[in-house]
Design an enzyme around this catalytic site. Sequence first.
Site, PDB file in Angstrom:
ATOM      1  N   ASP A  83       0.852  -1.189   0.000  1.00 18.37           N
ATOM      2  CA  ASP A  83       0.000   0.000   0.000  1.00 18.37           C
ATOM      3  C   ASP A  83       0.898   1.252   0.000  1.00 18.37           C
ATOM      4  O   ASP A  83       1.860   1.334   0.781  1.00 18.37           O
ATOM      5  CB  ASP A  83      -0.870  -0.046   1.272  1.00 18.37           C
ATOM      6  N   HIS A 226      -9.379   4.907  -2.271  1.00 23.65           N
ATOM      7  CA  HIS A 226      -8.676   4.939  -0.982  1.00 23.65           C
ATOM      8  C   HIS A 226      -9.547   5.673   0.034  1.00 23.65           C
ATOM      9  O   HIS A 226     -10.555   6.276  -0.328  1.00 23.65           O
ATOM     10  CB  HIS A 226      -7.335   5.674  -1.131  1.00 23.65           C
TER      11      HIS A 226
HETATM   12  P1  13P Z   1      -9.179   4.444   5.581  1.00 20.88           P
HETATM   13  O1  13P Z   1      -8.346   5.251   6.508  1.00 20.88           O
HETATM   14  O2  13P Z   1     -10.428   5.179   5.181  1.00 20.88           O
HETATM   15  O3  13P Z   1      -9.501   3.095   6.111  1.00 20.88           O
HETATM   16  O4  13P Z   1      -8.350   4.255   4.231  1.00 20.88           O
HETATM   17  C1  13P Z   1      -7.353   3.270   4.121  1.00 20.88           C
HETATM   18  C2  13P Z   1      -6.533   3.423   2.877  1.00 20.88           C
HETATM   19  O5  13P Z   1      -6.864   4.118   1.940  1.00 20.88           O
HETATM   20  C3  13P Z   1      -5.268   2.660   2.845  1.00 20.88           C
HETATM   21  O6  13P Z   1      -4.524   2.939   1.706  1.00 20.88           O
HETATM   22  O1  G3H Z   2      -2.462   4.626   4.004  1.00 18.49           O
HETATM   23  C1  G3H Z   2      -3.152   4.530   4.988  1.00 18.49           C
HETATM   24  C2  G3H Z   2      -3.359   3.241   5.679  1.00 18.49           C
HETATM   25  O2  G3H Z   2      -4.423   3.381   6.589  1.00 18.49           O
HETATM   26  C3  G3H Z   2      -2.103   2.730   6.343  1.00 18.49           C
HETATM   27  O3  G3H Z   2      -1.781   3.529   7.415  1.00 18.49           O
HETATM   28  O4  G3H Z   2       0.622   4.159   7.113  1.00 18.49           O
HETATM   29  O5  G3H Z   2      -0.481   4.179   9.387  1.00 18.49           O
HETATM   30  O6  G3H Z   2       0.053   2.012   8.255  1.00 18.49           O
HETATM   31  P1  G3H Z   2      -0.293   3.483   8.084  1.00 18.49           P
HETATM   32 ZN    ZN Z   3      -4.668   4.877   0.895  1.00 20.32          ZN
END
Ligand code: 13P
Ligand code: G3H
Ligand code: ZN
Length: 340
Positions: A83, A226
């Site tokens: 991600d 997202h």
């Molecule tokens: P949320 O914070 O809305 O769950 O989004 C998660 C996300 O986009 C991770 O890449």
């Molecule tokens: O990109 C957003 C996701 O909720 C992941 O969050 O970077 O705190 O692991 P994080």
């Molecule tokens: Zn995201």
Amino acid sequence: MPLVPMRILLDHAAENDYGVGAFNVNNMEQIQAIMMAATKTNSPVIVQASRGARSYSNDNYLRHLMLAASELNPQIPMAMHQDHGNSPATCFSAIQQGFTSVMMDGSLEADGKSPATYEYNVEVTKAVVDVAHTLGVTVEGELGCLGGIEDGHGAGLSGDEALAHLTDPEQAADFVEATGCDALAVAIGTSHGAYKFTKKPTGDVLKMDVIEKIHAKLPNCHLVMHGSSSVPKHLMDIINEFGGDMGESYGVPVEQIQRGIKHGVRKINVDTDNRLAITGAIRRVFHETPGKFDPRDYLKPARIAMAEVVEERMVAFGQAGWADKIKAVSLVDMAARYGG
Ligand code: 13P
Ligand code: G3H
Ligand code: ZN
């Protein structure tokens, strides 16, 4: 079933008009919760790890946990996705660790905060596609910037500034053509975290019409939403009832996500809702039985609470019922499909 390229899951979702939730993980219990929900609902899964998750849990732990999940659930097609990769180097190290899909988020510079130029975004995304596809690995790009974030990845934009960074449908078509990415994350007014909207969002802040325009321009591109947690009030209430302190907030209503799915959205990122469910369940145990000190006493209910949220989303997004209908494709076969 071995881990599969994410592209396989998105193609199947497009052919059958549904969306696939992509759930963030940092530890064993979160992965187990997703697999509990997937086996219960016969759903394909995308499990994703941010850079923060990779450094929190260490790549080796994560890799083995994901492999255990796929080994224990051979009937579930599962993709392991990076991600918000902030640079080609992050994406390449994820591929080395066995991720079957990566996001090169070139909408921001490598600091994960400053909005990048279009040219930079094309350059880094294409650089990742060129390598990833020869290995059969899927690539998600992002065009436009999400709204603010309390911490972590995001430009912290709000108001007019955020509106100026929504995805431009014309540019989206150009971007996909120039980079060859498999999926495109779009900015439509959402943001990461629990504090997205101060009231139930209407079309002036949550721009589902932008998705419809992008889909009209790019009918064959898999779109990604997202910041798609719905921030359910009942989960916030549990946290607050048992000693938490979370302010009023609204997320992305599930029916708006379903509208997106009708217009090309195939991957829906959800992290915050699961965090809320876990925290509420743990707070409840601490509050109701303060004498408990065995982590299993609170991690077990936390895992169940997350599995319930994931299950609800899998049903709502339409991915439930499809796992056993998807044929596994190896990374090698996928590379051949890309012409590698
Ligand atoms: P949320 O914070 O809305 O769950 O989004 C998660 C996300 O986009 C991770 O890449
Ligand atoms: O990109 C957003 C996701 O909720 C992941 O969050 O970077 O705190 O692991 P994080
Ligand atoms: Zn995201």
